[in-house]
Write a protein that holds these residues in place. Sequence first.
Motif, PDB file in Angstrom:
ATOM      1  N   UNK A 221     -37.333 -33.453 -57.883  1.00 38.64           N
ATOM      2  CA  UNK A 221     -38.688 -33.558 -58.427  1.00 38.64           C
ATOM      3  C   UNK A 221     -38.770 -34.538 -59.582  1.00 38.64           C
ATOM      4  N   UNK A 222     -37.720 -34.622 -60.385  1.00 40.53           N
ATOM      5  CA  UNK A 222     -37.751 -35.514 -61.543  1.00 40.53           C
ATOM      6  C   UNK A 222     -37.733 -36.981 -61.118  1.00 40.53           C
ATOM      7  N   UNK A 223     -36.881 -37.291 -60.123  1.00 42.38           N
ATOM      8  CA  UNK A 223     -36.780 -38.678 -59.655  1.00 42.38           C
ATOM      9  C   UNK A 223     -37.811 -39.007 -58.575  1.00 42.38           C
ATOM     10  N   UNK A 224     -38.519 -37.977 -58.131  1.00 42.61           N
ATOM     11  CA  UNK A 224     -39.513 -38.134 -57.059  1.00 42.61           C
ATOM     12  C   UNK A 224     -38.878 -38.713 -55.799  1.00 42.61           C
ATOM     13  N   UNK A 225     -37.818 -38.070 -55.327  1.00 40.93           N
ATOM     14  CA  UNK A 225     -37.140 -38.533 -54.119  1.00 40.93           C
ATOM     15  C   UNK A 225     -36.859 -37.364 -53.179  1.00 40.93           C
ATOM     16  N   UNK A 226     -36.688 -37.708 -51.916  1.00 42.05           N
ATOM     17  CA  UNK A 226     -36.264 -36.757 -50.889  1.00 42.05           C
ATOM     18  C   UNK A 226     -35.067 -37.371 -50.182  1.00 42.05           C
ATOM     19  N   UNK A 227     -34.024 -36.593 -50.021  1.00 39.93           N
ATOM     20  CA  UNK A 227     -32.805 -37.059 -49.369  1.00 39.93           C
ATOM     21  C   UNK A 227     -32.792 -36.595 -47.915  1.00 39.93           C
ATOM     22  N   UNK A 228     -32.756 -37.557 -46.981  1.00 41.10           N
ATOM     23  CA  UNK A 228     -32.623 -37.240 -45.551  1.00 41.10           C
ATOM     24  C   UNK A 228     -31.131 -37.294 -45.228  1.00 41.10           C
ATOM     25  N   UNK A 229     -30.534 -36.132 -45.020  1.00 44.76           N
ATOM     26  CA  UNK A 229     -29.080 -36.078 -44.837  1.00 44.76           C
ATOM     27  C   UNK A 229     -28.666 -35.373 -43.554  1.00 44.76           C
ATOM     28  N   UNK A 230     -29.623 -34.824 -42.828  1.00 49.74           N
ATOM     29  CA  UNK A 230     -29.280 -34.106 -41.605  1.00 49.74           C
ATOM     30  C   UNK A 230     -30.510 -34.018 -40.694  1.00 49.74           C
ATOM     31  N   UNK A 231     -30.272 -33.622 -39.467  1.00 47.18           N
ATOM     32  CA  UNK A 231     -31.348 -33.438 -38.504  1.00 47.18           C
ATOM     33  C   UNK A 231     -30.989 -32.249 -37.613  1.00 47.18           C
ATOM     34  N   UNK A 232     -31.926 -31.828 -36.792  1.00 54.83           N
ATOM     35  CA  UNK A 232     -31.685 -30.711 -35.883  1.00 54.83           C
ATOM     36  C   UNK A 232     -31.319 -31.259 -34.513  1.00 54.83           C
ATOM     37  N   UNK A 233     -30.242 -30.744 -33.941  1.00 58.10           N
ATOM     38  CA  UNK A 233     -29.824 -31.124 -32.597  1.00 58.10           C
ATOM     39  C   UNK A 233     -29.846 -29.880 -31.718  1.00 58.10           C
ATOM     40  N   UNK A 234     -30.444 -30.001 -30.542  1.00 65.88           N
ATOM     41  CA  UNK A 234     -30.511 -28.874 -29.610  1.00 65.88           C
ATOM     42  C   UNK A 234     -29.701 -29.204 -28.371  1.00 65.88           C
ATOM     43  N   UNK A 235     -28.696 -28.398 -28.061  1.00 69.15           N
ATOM     44  CA  UNK A 235     -27.878 -28.572 -26.869  1.00 69.15           C
ATOM     45  C   UNK A 235     -27.704 -27.230 -26.172  1.00 69.15           C
ATOM     46  N   UNK A 236     -27.409 -27.282 -24.880  1.00 70.00           N
ATOM     47  CA  UNK A 236     -27.158 -26.053 -24.137  1.00 70.00           C
ATOM     48  C   UNK A 236     -25.873 -25.385 -24.605  1.00 70.00           C
ATOM     49  N   UNK A 237     -24.900 -26.196 -24.983  1.00 72.81           N
ATOM     50  CA  UNK A 237     -23.596 -25.655 -25.368  1.00 72.81           C
ATOM     51  C   UNK A 237     -23.631 -24.959 -26.719  1.00 72.81           C
ATOM     52  N   UNK A 238     -24.391 -25.518 -27.660  1.00 74.34           N
ATOM     53  CA  UNK A 238     -24.356 -25.008 -29.029  1.00 74.34           C
ATOM     54  C   UNK A 238     -25.693 -24.463 -29.524  1.00 74.34           C
ATOM     55  N   UNK A 239     -26.732 -24.559 -28.710  1.00 77.76           N
ATOM     56  CA  UNK A 239     -28.039 -24.144 -29.191  1.00 77.76           C
ATOM     57  C   UNK A 239     -28.561 -25.136 -30.219  1.00 77.76           C
ATOM     58  N   UNK A 240     -29.367 -24.663 -31.158  1.00 82.84           N
ATOM     59  CA  UNK A 240     -29.894 -25.537 -32.208  1.00 82.84           C
ATOM     60  C   UNK A 240     -28.987 -25.464 -33.425  1.00 82.84           C
ATOM     61  N   UNK A 241     -28.630 -26.632 -33.930  1.00 84.35           N
ATOM     62  CA  UNK A 241     -27.759 -26.693 -35.094  1.00 84.35           C
ATOM     63  C   UNK A 241     -28.073 -27.941 -35.901  1.00 84.35           C
TER      64      UNK A 241
END
Length: 393
Positions: A221-241
């Motif tokens: 909030x102080x620096x007014x930034x958002x860090x994009x460091x991950x995403x959601x992956x959906x697979x039959x083998x592992x489900x959503x992770x």
Amino acid sequence: MSKRPYGEGSIDQRGKDLWRLRYRVNGKQFTDYVHGTVTEARRELRRRLKAGDDGAHVAPDKITVAKWIEEWLAGLQVGARTAERYAQLMRIHVIPHLGEFRLQRLTANDVKACYKKLTGKISPRTRRHISPRTRHHVHVVLGTCLREAVRTELLSRNPLDNARAPTVPDEEEVEALGSDKLARLLAGFEGHPLYVFVATAIATGARRNELVALRWADVDFEQRTVRIARTVEATKAHGKRLKPPKTRRGTRTITIDAGLVALLRTERERHLRVMAGIPDGAEADLSLVRLPDEALLFPAPGGDLCRLRDDHAITRGFVRRATALGFPRLRLHDLRHTHGSRLIKAGLPITAVAARLGHSPAVLLSIYAHDIKDAEGVRLAADIVASLAVLKP
């Protein structure tokens, strides 16, 4: 049919349009069968003899296309979701048509016949005709598979080198929302469960699954930034992770405006109240309340701040609300396109826009070409060309 002279190999007809080739390479005799005309058989014999002279000969092998595809899939070094998609394309669209073919006898005409069958095929998943883009994806993945067969010396050449890729019709350009429409859309979502999500998508240009994976620890909030460091992956083998972004450029830190900072502060306070069990509006000191490190900005409903929200439910909810507001064709991903388009038209350098969206500049140019080709860009290009001209008026 008479045999060719010793040393040049021989061709014998063994059936209608079926020819047996016999030839020697480095003193070793090989026998194989090819389909086609006698002219094509002679051409194939000459090619193999020349390959033997050049040290590029590949010995005949009985491995089928299906067997090779399965071996190739088993050795893929890609993400789980990508591997599943490749397997789906090969097993549904290629193996049923080409699987029984001998890999080394596969021709461009065989592949073309496969593509022709796909044109009228009904997808077992969507119950609709296979789209031109899916056919093109099949071509790309099959080409990659066969190139690996060439690299591992199962094939001397890739049959797809002589097969034309299925065409993909030009997609209808997505019209980025102007300021008035964007404001009307956002106002229409006020009070809706997706309001903060939609506002964040508009203000950051982040992908849906990047937003779903956002944690409060990613917001400064102080620096007014958002860090994009991950995403959601959906697979039959592992489900959503959760997983890192697909490319290095996907991991990025982006600045946000004061309006979004204020909105997210309010949302975080609401989450702190949920964590402490304090109802909205009740006086409370929240300074001692701590959110878990894994707490999400947009968790699933129900009070568990660390449980992933259903990304498809988000899309369905957005489409329903947008349609009711008079935007029947608007997709959630169009908010990302709108964000990029507005930055480009505002004059932000292409490299800066690409970095913010997690693209390479080349990809960005291909996606937003129609936004870049504006009158100002044409004028600027004309001025630059004039300044570099050798001939002066």
